[in-house]
Design a protein around this motif. Sequence first.
Motif, PDB file in Angstrom:
ATOM      1  N   LYS A  27       0.825  -1.217   0.000  1.00  0.00           N
ATOM      2  CA  LYS A  27       0.000   0.000   0.000  1.00  0.00           C
ATOM      3  C   LYS A  27       0.853   1.258   0.000  1.00  0.00           C
ATOM      4  O   LYS A  27       0.668   2.130  -0.817  1.00  0.00           O
ATOM      5  N   SER A  28       1.765   1.336   0.976  1.00  0.00           N
ATOM      6  CA  SER A  28       2.518   2.585   1.124  1.00  0.00           C
ATOM      7  C   SER A  28       3.424   2.824  -0.075  1.00  0.00           C
ATOM      8  O   SER A  28       3.599   3.965  -0.506  1.00  0.00           O
ATOM      9  N   ASP A  62       3.794   7.483   5.794  1.00  0.00           N
ATOM     10  CA  ASP A  62       4.038   6.954   7.138  1.00  0.00           C
ATOM     11  C   ASP A  62       4.864   7.965   7.925  1.00  0.00           C
ATOM     12  O   ASP A  62       6.078   7.895   7.983  1.00  0.00           O
ATOM     13  N   THR A 121       1.985   0.827   8.884  1.00  0.00           N
ATOM     14  CA  THR A 121       1.180   2.036   8.912  1.00  0.00           C
ATOM     15  C   THR A 121       0.228   1.928  10.086  1.00  0.00           C
ATOM     16  O   THR A 121      -0.429   0.913  10.252  1.00  0.00           O
TER      17      THR A 121
HETATM   18 MG    MG Z   1       2.257   0.854   4.942  1.00  0.00          MG
END
Ligand code: MG
Length: 604
Positions: free
Chosen positions: A19-20, A44, A55
């Motif tokens: 995701k990040s 983050d 996260t």
């Molecule tokens: Mg993440």
Amino acid sequence: YPVESIRNFSIIAHVDHGKSTLADRLLEITGAISKTDHNKQVLDKLQVERERGITVKAQSASLFYNHEGINYLLNLIDTPGHVDFSYEVSRSLSACQGVILVVDANEGIQAQTVANFYLAFEAQLSIIPVINKIDLKNADPERVEKQIEKLFDIPRDECIRISAKQGTNVEKVLQYVIEKIPPPQCNTADPLKALVFDSTFDHYRGVIANIALFGGEIAKGQKIVSAHTKKRYEVNEVGILTPNEQPTHKLYAGQVGYLIAGMKEVTEAQIGDTLFLYKQPVEPLPGFKSAKPMVFAGMYPIDQTEYNNLKSALERLTLNDSSVTVHRDSSLALGAGWRLGFLGLLHMEVFNQRLEQEYNMSVILTAPTVPYKAVLSSAKLKKEYGKDEITIINPAQFPDKLSVSEYLEPTVLGTIVTPHEYIGKIITLCQDRRAVQKDMLYIDENRVMLKYLFPLNEIVVDFYDALKSLSSGYASFDYEDAGYQSADLIKMDILVNGNPVEELATIIHRDKAYAAGKLLCERLKETIPRQLFEIAIQAAIGKKIIARETLKAYRKNVVAKCYGGDITRRMKLLKRQAEGKRLMRKIGNVEVPRDAFIRVLKRE
Ligand code: MG
Ligand code: GDP
């Protein structure tokens, strides 16, 4: 930006599926950040997030993107993946019309993929399935597409295969966001209706609320009212997150941004609250179910003179993390403190780490307990509590069996996804944890999804670690609340030279008490440093001792060795010992490391 060119979306995924990293690429493509190695996991922001690579808090960012000649405003909200933080996920989703569901091409669908999919599905959001990490040698996107089709009923040709790391096909993800996610349905001409979906506290500027506008517009100088507190404020600043705060002239219906309005008290920006214009009251938005704490622990200052500092640190941190509940509490041994409720053990550890890192606070934390219940039979207690059934979040308040007709324990429905070769071991582990199997389903030829009803206390501390280790890291786990069941509970005390260690008192199922008592004593023996006298470590139910370990005396006097020696060396040694002492806590005359219980319970 007209409402038709706005898209509000989240990225959801199992932890570590990317995701990040995908969020970073989206920020780069749209020019929000530059392409350098320093910009890893830009959303983050917390130190704890960077250190643990997870996260914790959902963050948002507004992206500008031109597609086929039209300028779009894309509001991205990153979400945490860990089960403890699924509350953050559902909150983020309330500000969105769609999600990008990221699945690792190598690992395939995991327990949190399933949980997050259902959160989005139930919120009736558009779902864009994305298969990430296709650059990996063992990537098998075709297999993952089949899993997605089988489990989620999404046609396999709707999946996008990407590498977030290398940027492959990421542009296509943005095109899908524009084409498949509908714009928010709201109108700037309507009265202002803003949902507070998150808030942070800034030492200089006070409360910064993240808002999503479901109608109207908002600008500096306007007078607004909180539907929850009925308090009035004047707007000092509005803006968008890019991902840093960037003030704008106004925010319009459909947009996501931030607001500063002179809210100083931590309780003023209630998450889920609706803000409206002073002269134009509106029907408040439905808000959120409050987060339900699953794990409780006592928190005390090491030194009672630190009480007020800790109190204000707690108030500020809980504004950033409203899923923590705080009740004042006190204990004979530990003094005045609080009983905190957390969403899970990771949440508790992260909270503790943030207290240390962001507020420079060190605290005593007691052993975690789940919220048990007792149905009272004693007329005296019923009168005292004013009710027949009580919730017990502190072992010190465990009512005696004689005044109780039934104890109840919380349960959860757990989902485990695993390669099939580990099924045998996992079933044994689950049975050992008093769990009952509810379902078993093959999601492809060699991957299985298991559903079990667990007593919550059996999974809180180390179930996840046990599951990971017996499956070489391949099995994943997620759970949801499943109500209460009857249980034969007792309270077990741990004694050090006859003195109870309050932070280690636990409520436990009777069948588990002997083994747990023995293990706790053994581990505590390894954790307590040897001292000048012999130490008895015992586990007890009431007056009955059920386990005992003895820690032998330590003869050598460390300082004596230095007498007559170099004075600075001796001072250094004493200083080091004094520093060590701050991390110690006295039980009777025995010194025990403050963080003993986490080490004792988690066996690090
Ligand atoms: Mg993440
Ligand atoms: P999150 O927990 O879902 O936010 O996942 P992260 O974005 O933090 O990524 C987890 C790990 O996977 C990191 O080490 C990333 O560098 C790595 N990763 C993410 N996307 C890719 C990808 O497309 N290919 C490869 N090989 N690794 C990736």
